[in-house]
Write a protein that holds these residues in place. Structure first.
Motif, PDB file in Angstrom:
ATOM      1  N   TRP A  79      14.322  22.369 -25.721  1.00 40.71           N
ATOM      2  CA  TRP A  79      14.238  20.594 -26.425  1.00 40.71           C
ATOM      3  C   TRP A  79      15.312  19.075 -25.562  1.00 40.71           C
ATOM      4  O   TRP A  79      14.915  18.765 -26.276  1.00 40.71           O
ATOM      5  CB  TRP A  79      13.706  20.179 -27.389  1.00 40.71           C
ATOM      6  N   PHE A  99      13.100  12.279 -27.174  1.00 37.16           N
ATOM      7  CA  PHE A  99      12.481  12.019 -28.158  1.00 37.16           C
ATOM      8  C   PHE A  99      11.522  10.585 -28.350  1.00 37.16           C
ATOM      9  O   PHE A  99      10.592   9.971 -27.848  1.00 37.16           O
ATOM     10  CB  PHE A  99      12.384  12.136 -29.255  1.00 37.16           C
ATOM     11  N   PRO A 173       4.753  11.649 -35.808  1.00 35.88           N
ATOM     12  CA  PRO A 173       4.381  13.417 -35.611  1.00 35.88           C
ATOM     13  C   PRO A 173       3.463  12.609 -34.051  1.00 35.88           C
ATOM     14  O   PRO A 173       3.775  13.955 -34.101  1.00 35.88           O
ATOM     15  CB  PRO A 173       3.799  12.885 -37.026  1.00 35.88           C
ATOM     16  N   ILE A 176       5.395  13.720 -31.460  1.00 31.28           N
ATOM     17  CA  ILE A 176       6.520  15.057 -31.759  1.00 31.28           C
ATOM     18  C   ILE A 176       5.395  15.771 -31.263  1.00 31.28           C
ATOM     19  O   ILE A 176       5.924  16.647 -30.206  1.00 31.28           O
ATOM     20  CB  ILE A 176       6.534  15.408 -33.017  1.00 31.28           C
ATOM     21  N   CYS A 206       5.747  22.877 -29.518  1.00 34.56           N
ATOM     22  CA  CYS A 206       5.782  23.259 -30.803  1.00 34.56           C
ATOM     23  C   CYS A 206       5.201  23.585 -31.957  1.00 34.56           C
ATOM     24  O   CYS A 206       4.030  24.095 -32.394  1.00 34.56           O
ATOM     25  CB  CYS A 206       4.805  21.436 -30.909  1.00 34.56           C
ATOM     26  N   CYS A 245       0.418  21.753 -31.998  1.00 33.71           N
ATOM     27  CA  CYS A 245       1.732  22.212 -32.602  1.00 33.71           C
ATOM     28  C   CYS A 245       0.613  23.409 -33.120  1.00 33.71           C
ATOM     29  O   CYS A 245      -0.668  23.522 -33.710  1.00 33.71           O
ATOM     30  CB  CYS A 245       2.132  21.735 -33.739  1.00 33.71           C
ATOM     31  N   SER A 308       9.650  22.143 -34.141  1.00 37.35           N
ATOM     32  CA  SER A 308      10.241  21.243 -33.967  1.00 37.35           C
ATOM     33  C   SER A 308      10.106  20.643 -35.861  1.00 37.35           C
ATOM     34  O   SER A 308      10.904  19.237 -35.955  1.00 37.35           O
ATOM     35  CB  SER A 308       8.987  20.022 -33.568  1.00 37.35           C
ATOM     36  N   VAL A 309       9.844  20.960 -36.272  1.00 36.50           N
ATOM     37  CA  VAL A 309      10.156  20.718 -37.743  1.00 36.50           C
ATOM     38  C   VAL A 309      10.455  21.615 -38.834  1.00 36.50           C
ATOM     39  O   VAL A 309       9.202  22.874 -38.729  1.00 36.50           O
ATOM     40  CB  VAL A 309       8.445  20.153 -38.046  1.00 36.50           C
ATOM     41  N   GLN A 333      14.741  20.242 -34.722  1.00 33.94           N
ATOM     42  CA  GLN A 333      14.057  18.344 -33.901  1.00 33.94           C
ATOM     43  C   GLN A 333      14.193  17.322 -35.588  1.00 33.94           C
ATOM     44  O   GLN A 333      14.990  16.156 -35.454  1.00 33.94           O
ATOM     45  CB  GLN A 333      13.412  17.803 -33.411  1.00 33.94           C
ATOM     46  N   GLN A 334      13.389  17.650 -36.455  1.00 34.88           N
ATOM     47  CA  GLN A 334      13.374  17.206 -37.802  1.00 34.88           C
ATOM     48  C   GLN A 334      13.068  18.419 -39.294  1.00 34.88           C
ATOM     49  O   GLN A 334      12.727  19.606 -38.895  1.00 34.88           O
ATOM     50  CB  GLN A 334      12.228  16.168 -37.751  1.00 34.88           C
TER      51      GLN A 334
END
Length: 388
Positions: A79, A99, A173, A176, A206, A245, A308-309, A333-334
């Motif tokens: 990413w 990002f 979001p 994202i 995602c 996602c 991503s999360v 990422q988060q």
């Protein structure tokens, strides 16, 4: 005066006979040597041109299929693909691995300086509050520690577009989903590469992992939000796929989803730390529940570089499992985690996340002050170098 057949006065030439040393043969030999020299120069020129062309083609192919990468592959991996930033938006784009694409260099410099200042303040606080933690692992004066530590200066980054969804706070979001779409567009595999790597066309760039607590609520709210926003973006266009996602729930005691839906996946295991082999028992005190490490999970589901999360509420397992999150080959990422109590390793978790390049953009306490929700965002090493 010498005659043509008199070689006594002819210039010295490295020949073995009078015939080989004649002027005619010498001139012919010189012409041949001159021709050979010109041929060598032409070959070198053609090879140089061919090399430049090949390098140019390889570079173009790499940029097209792999994207333009900045920094160390081991830090960000897949990413780390960036679009070319517009004039005046370069710093945020670079420091966030692509990002953030709409924050001006001027505003980003201010945000960066504020974050570095707050990190310095928190580091000083950490050194004065470590005595509130128990060496034996028990929670000692938990509320007092949370009141004084990782509080005022712990939210060290301002996400200008954070949003609450299903009980968790995420940074932008919509970005994202858009960021993942950019990666997907740049890394579309050919049919041959799909077969070789086991990648199918419908796999998302995602991926959201959620385990524990409000997992189903969060998963459904997130999918609803992303689908609604994507529909708004493409309201005048025909859009076959509104799922930006995939959301994967990890719940060892949940047998089936009450309301199955596209984009939502249930896995019947939970996360455990890599240093602990564990097998638990469900609420019925009979059913055995399984656990896997995050690393094994990512490998099994082939999600490396696409998470991503991660939303984690595992009733204190966060204090052990955070090191596994940071040890993944490709970072997440988060990271959204609910923190319980104050074990003696409490400072270690926060400092390790900070050292790995994560900034805190949200903190929210429970009503009793014993449980805290934290949200982290991964940034590039260049963000922390102090330069503006």
């Amino acid at each position: 005066m010498s005659t043509p057949d008199d070689y006594s006065y002819a210039p010295y030439r490295s020949r073995y006979s009078a015939e080989e040393s004649s002027n005619a043969v010498y001139e012919k030999d010189q012409r041949h040597r001159l021709w050979l020299g010109r041929r060598r120069r032409v070959k070198r020129l053609l090879l140089s041109v061919a090399f430049i062309v090949v390098v140019g083609v390889v570079t173009r192919v790499y940029e097209f299929f792999g994207g333009i990468r900045v920094g160390s592959h081991s830090l960000i991996g897949r990413w780390e693909i960036k679009t070319k930033p517009e004039q005046g938006y370069y710093k945020a784009n670079t420091d966030s691995f692509g990002f953030f694409d709409r924050i001006s260099d001027h505003d980003w410099d201010k945000m960066k300086q504020e974050t570095i200042t707050l990190i310095g303040m928190q580091d000083a606080t950490t050194r004065t509050t470590s005595d509130l933690l128990s060496e034996g692992g028990a929670n000692i004066n938990s509320k007092l520690w949370w009141d004084d530590n990782w509080k005022v200066s712990s939210i060290n980054f301002t996400c200008t577009n954070k949003f609450r969804i299903g009980g968790y706070w995420l940074c932008d979001p919509m970005r994202i989903m858009a960021f993942a779409a950019e990666r997907a567009e740049r890394s579309k595999p050919t049919e041959r590469r799909k077969k070789r790597k086991g990648k199918t066309a419908d796999q998302k760039e995602c991926i959201v992992y959620v385990s524990g607590g409000r997992d189903v609520e969060f998963a459904n709210h997130l999918l609803d939000y992303l689908i609604a926003r994507k529909f708004e973006q493409h309201i005048d266009q025909e859009e076959d796929d509104l799922l930006g996602c995939e959301v994967h729930i990890f719940a060892p005691s949940m047998q089936e989803l009450v309301e199955p839906r596209d984009g939502l996946f249930l896995h019947k295991w939970g996360f455990r730390p890599s240093n602990k082999e564990s097998m638990g028992i469900a609420a019925d005190s009979i059913t055995a529940v399984a656990f896997k490490t995050i690393k094994d999970t990512v490998a099994e589901l082939q999600h490396s570089g696409r998470i991503s999360v991660l939303a984690l509420d595992c009733e204190s397992c966060e204090w052990d499992i955070y090191s596994d999150i940071l040890a993944l080959d490709e970072p997440i990422q988060q990271v959204l985690m609910q923190m319980h109590g104050t074990p003696f390793v409490a400072n270690e978790l926060f400092l390790a996340m900070q050292q790995a390049g994560y900034v805190i953009f949200h903190r929210e306490p429970s009503s009793d002050g014993e449980i805290y929700d934290y949200s982290w965002l991964k940034l590039a090493p260049s963000f922390f170098d102090g330069s503006t």
